[in-house]
Motif scaffolding. Structure first.
Motif, PDB file in Angstrom:
ATOM      1  N   UNK A   1     -24.049 114.965 -23.197  1.00  0.00           N
ATOM      2  CA  UNK A   1     -25.251 115.631 -23.681  1.00  0.00           C
ATOM      3  C   UNK A   1     -26.240 115.733 -22.515  1.00  0.00           C
ATOM      4  N   UNK A   2     -27.171 116.663 -22.644  1.00  0.00           N
ATOM      5  CA  UNK A   2     -28.260 116.715 -21.678  1.00  0.00           C
ATOM      6  C   UNK A   2     -29.547 117.072 -22.399  1.00  0.00           C
ATOM      7  N   UNK A   3     -30.649 116.579 -21.882  1.00  0.00           N
ATOM      8  CA  UNK A   3     -31.979 116.841 -22.418  1.00  0.00           C
ATOM      9  C   UNK A   3     -32.782 117.561 -21.348  1.00  0.00           C
ATOM     10  N   UNK A   4     -33.242 118.764 -21.665  1.00  0.00           N
ATOM     11  CA  UNK A   4     -34.086 119.513 -20.722  1.00  0.00           C
ATOM     12  C   UNK A   4     -35.539 119.160 -21.007  1.00  0.00           C
ATOM     13  N   UNK A   5     -36.094 118.342 -20.123  1.00  0.00           N
ATOM     14  CA  UNK A   5     -37.491 117.906 -20.229  1.00  0.00           C
ATOM     15  C   UNK A   5     -38.151 118.060 -18.868  1.00  0.00           C
ATOM     16  N   UNK A   6     -37.950 119.233 -18.289  1.00  0.00           N
ATOM     17  CA  UNK A   6     -38.355 119.475 -16.903  1.00  0.00           C
ATOM     18  C   UNK A   6     -39.670 120.227 -16.780  1.00  0.00           C
ATOM     19  N   UNK A   7     -40.502 120.173 -17.811  1.00  0.00           N
ATOM     20  CA  UNK A   7     -41.805 120.831 -17.728  1.00  0.00           C
ATOM     21  C   UNK A   7     -41.676 122.319 -17.504  1.00  0.00           C
ATOM     22  N   UNK A   8     -42.505 122.855 -16.607  1.00  0.00           N
ATOM     23  CA  UNK A   8     -42.521 124.288 -16.366  1.00  0.00           C
ATOM     24  C   UNK A   8     -41.177 124.789 -15.853  1.00  0.00           C
ATOM     25  N   UNK A   9     -40.393 123.911 -15.219  1.00  0.00           N
ATOM     26  CA  UNK A   9     -39.093 124.304 -14.671  1.00  0.00           C
ATOM     27  C   UNK A   9     -38.019 124.404 -15.762  1.00  0.00           C
ATOM     28  N   UNK A  10     -38.371 124.034 -16.990  1.00  0.00           N
ATOM     29  CA  UNK A  10     -37.415 124.123 -18.099  1.00  0.00           C
ATOM     30  C   UNK A  10     -37.070 125.563 -18.452  1.00  0.00           C
ATOM     31  N   UNK A  11     -37.956 126.493 -18.128  1.00  0.00           N
ATOM     32  CA  UNK A  11     -37.757 127.887 -18.521  1.00  0.00           C
ATOM     33  C   UNK A  11     -36.456 128.452 -17.957  1.00  0.00           C
ATOM     34  N   UNK A  12     -36.187 128.202 -16.690  1.00  0.00           N
ATOM     35  CA  UNK A  12     -34.984 128.727 -16.052  1.00  0.00           C
ATOM     36  C   UNK A  12     -33.743 128.074 -16.651  1.00  0.00           C
ATOM     37  N   UNK A  13     -33.782 126.763 -16.867  1.00  0.00           N
ATOM     38  CA  UNK A  13     -32.634 126.055 -17.430  1.00  0.00           C
ATOM     39  C   UNK A  13     -32.365 126.507 -18.861  1.00  0.00           C
ATOM     40  N   UNK A  14     -33.420 126.758 -19.632  1.00  0.00           N
ATOM     41  CA  UNK A  14     -33.239 127.246 -21.002  1.00  0.00           C
ATOM     42  C   UNK A  14     -32.585 128.623 -21.001  1.00  0.00           C
ATOM     43  N   UNK A  15     -32.941 129.459 -20.034  1.00  0.00           N
ATOM     44  CA  UNK A  15     -32.317 130.777 -19.924  1.00  0.00           C
ATOM     45  C   UNK A  15     -30.822 130.639 -19.684  1.00  0.00           C
ATOM     46  N   UNK A  16     -30.441 129.705 -18.812  1.00  0.00           N
ATOM     47  CA  UNK A  16     -29.026 129.446 -18.553  1.00  0.00           C
ATOM     48  C   UNK A  16     -28.333 128.963 -19.824  1.00  0.00           C
ATOM     49  N   UNK A  17     -29.099 128.236 -20.668  1.00  0.00           N
ATOM     50  CA  UNK A  17     -28.537 127.689 -21.909  1.00  0.00           C
ATOM     51  C   UNK A  17     -28.606 128.672 -23.072  1.00  0.00           C
ATOM     52  N   UNK A  18     -28.974 129.923 -22.790  1.00  0.00           N
ATOM     53  CA  UNK A  18     -28.902 130.966 -23.802  1.00  0.00           C
ATOM     54  C   UNK A  18     -30.176 131.266 -24.561  1.00  0.00           C
ATOM     55  N   UNK A  19     -31.305 130.749 -24.100  1.00  0.00           N
ATOM     56  CA  UNK A  19     -32.557 130.992 -24.805  1.00  0.00           C
ATOM     57  C   UNK A  19     -33.632 131.509 -23.847  1.00  0.00           C
ATOM     58  N   UNK A  20     -34.225 132.624 -24.227  1.00  0.00           N
ATOM     59  CA  UNK A  20     -35.315 133.191 -23.435  1.00  0.00           C
ATOM     60  C   UNK A  20     -36.634 132.699 -24.037  1.00  0.00           C
ATOM     61  N   UNK A  21     -37.176 131.654 -23.457  1.00  0.00           N
ATOM     62  CA  UNK A  21     -38.397 131.036 -23.976  1.00  0.00           C
ATOM     63  C   UNK A  21     -39.594 131.524 -23.160  1.00  0.00           C
TER      64      UNK A  21
END
Length: 419
Positions: free
Chosen positions: A249-269
């Motif tokens: 499992x992984x938890x994306x808790x990278x603050x402002x840098x989470x946006x790019x990782x979320x995009x890779x994970x299939x979500x445009x936040x």
């Protein structure tokens, strides 16, 4: 079932998540490119307020009328760099719409209340658990106004707090100045939220939580996370600049840098930086007895170990552009009007100035839940102005998601799918 969980980000949310995951018996690896609690982190620059009253969203009815002034007046409490206005336009439209009606802000306040109502108690417990109770002080939080009329101009905000069970007590001029004798005499009315607390060193506190996590067995990897490896729809590893880390499992808790990782994970936040500023005035120049938010400045003033921290301002712009230190100067001007000790000349070169990136969604609600790509990727970011306060409760929610336990908070409003 024990899992290997990679927590991306060592801010307050990532640090608290690591503690909760370790409590559940998981193997935990924390990935963070900078020092935990360092100056690069939003957690470091937080005002330090731990307030159940911080449920009032930034976007409120009538805000749309002020947007042109935000572009043309760089001295306002919320400013927009005009060169970035086109890129920010979609976020701004969502932001304005989120607070367009009283019904909408009532809904947002109710959602945030679920995270904030016991925030001071959760921090008190966490600080005690890591052996650092000295970081958290519970003496209440003061909102100061020139007079009752100024307080009544914020009737909607205080109504939202009352509706959500936030207890507060009005203060006469004498009571206000007895609690905070350093305030300028022009403040003659106040409100105290007695359940509130504050952190005397947000950066040091976050670093201490991570240190405790490492003592409990967490592994620390100093690197930037860049993506994920998948096999058959299951997460197999988190990619970093220094190599892949195999995990369940992984938890994306990278603050402002989470946006790019979320995009890779299939979500445009739609995550943007509300660039926040603070100044710290050494204690031998000015002191504060209690945390105070002046109604005419909207800064979170907090007596910290390093000095009197004056935090606030919102500036919308790219994360890559240089700080506009006139924003810090605005905070200093307000501070001079707030505290009597600052009315006399002093060495302003001794003031520490800081700017950082609040990771903010347009509706003011963080993103907590599973990714669209796989339930193995969990989001915990976008906390905006309440990141420090909501760190411990978010950590508990993350641990429940990893363990597939029922949540004590309805996570529907926090889903990335809402965008």
């Amino acid at each position: 079932m024990t899992k290997h969980v990679v927590v991306i980000g060592a801010g307050i949310v990532g640090a608290a998540s690591a503690i909760e995951l370790l409590r559940d018996g998981h193997k935990v690896t924390i990935v963070e490119p900078g020092p935990p609690g360092g100056r690069q982190a939003a957690s470091y620059g937080n005002s330090g307020w731990l307030s159940p009253a911080s449920i009032v969203p930034m976007s409120m009815p009538g805000l749309w009328k002020k947007v042109p002034g935000m572009v043309t007046d760089p001295s306002g409490p919320l400013a927009i760099r005009w060169r970035h206005i086109l890129r920010l336009a979609p976020w701004l439209l969502r932001f304005v719409k989120a607070g367009a009606t009283v019904a909408k802000v009532e809904r947002t306040a109710g959602i945030l209340s679920g995270l904030l109502h016991d925030a001071p108690e959760r921090h008190e417990k966490l600080a005690a658990e890591i052996g650092r109770s000295d970081f958290i002080v519970r003496q209440g939080l003061i909102y100061a106004y020139p007079d009752r009329a100024a307080f009544e101009l914020e009737a909607l905000a205080w109504s939202l707090r009352r509706q959500n069970g936030v207890a507060f007590r009005e203060l006469s001029a004498a009571e206000l100045h007895q609690l905070e004798p350093h305030l300028d005499a022009r403040y003659s009315f106040g409100v105290i939220v007695e359940k509130g607390g504050h952190c005397v060193d947000p950066g040091g506190y976050v670093a201490a939580i991570v240190e405790h996590a490492i003592r409990l067995g967490a592994n620390m990897v100093t690197a930037k996370a860049t993506g994920f490896e998948m096999t058959g729809g299951k997460l197999t590893a988190v990619r970093t600049e220094t190599g892949a880390i195999a995990c369940d499992r992984t938890v994306i808790a990278a603050g402002i840098h989470s946006k790019i990782l979320a995009t890779v994970a299939g979500d445009k936040v739609p995550l943007e930086s509300e660039r926040g500023y603070h100044i710290v005035i050494p204690n031998d120049i000015a002191k504060g007895a209690m945390p105070v938010m002046p109604g005419d400045g909207k800064m979170g003033n907090n007596p910290t170990r390093a000095g009197l921290r004056i935090a606030g301002q919102v500036e919308l712009a790219n994360t890559t552009v240089d700080p506009d230190w006139t924003r810090a100067d605005i905070l200093l001007r307000h501070a001079k009007r707030t505290y009597t000790a600052l009315s006399s000349p002093f060495d302003e070169s001794r003031i520490d100035r800081w700017m950082g990136h609040r990771p903010s969604t347009p509706d003011g609600v963080p993103v907590i839940g599973h990714s669209n790509l796989t339930t193995d990727i969990i989001y915990a970011f976008g906390h905006g102005h309440v990141g420090l306060a909501t760190g411990p409760v978010t950590g508990c929610l993350v641990a429940n998601l990893v363990a597939d336990r029922p949540s004590f908070v309805d996570l529907g409003p926090f889903s990335a799918a809402r965008f």
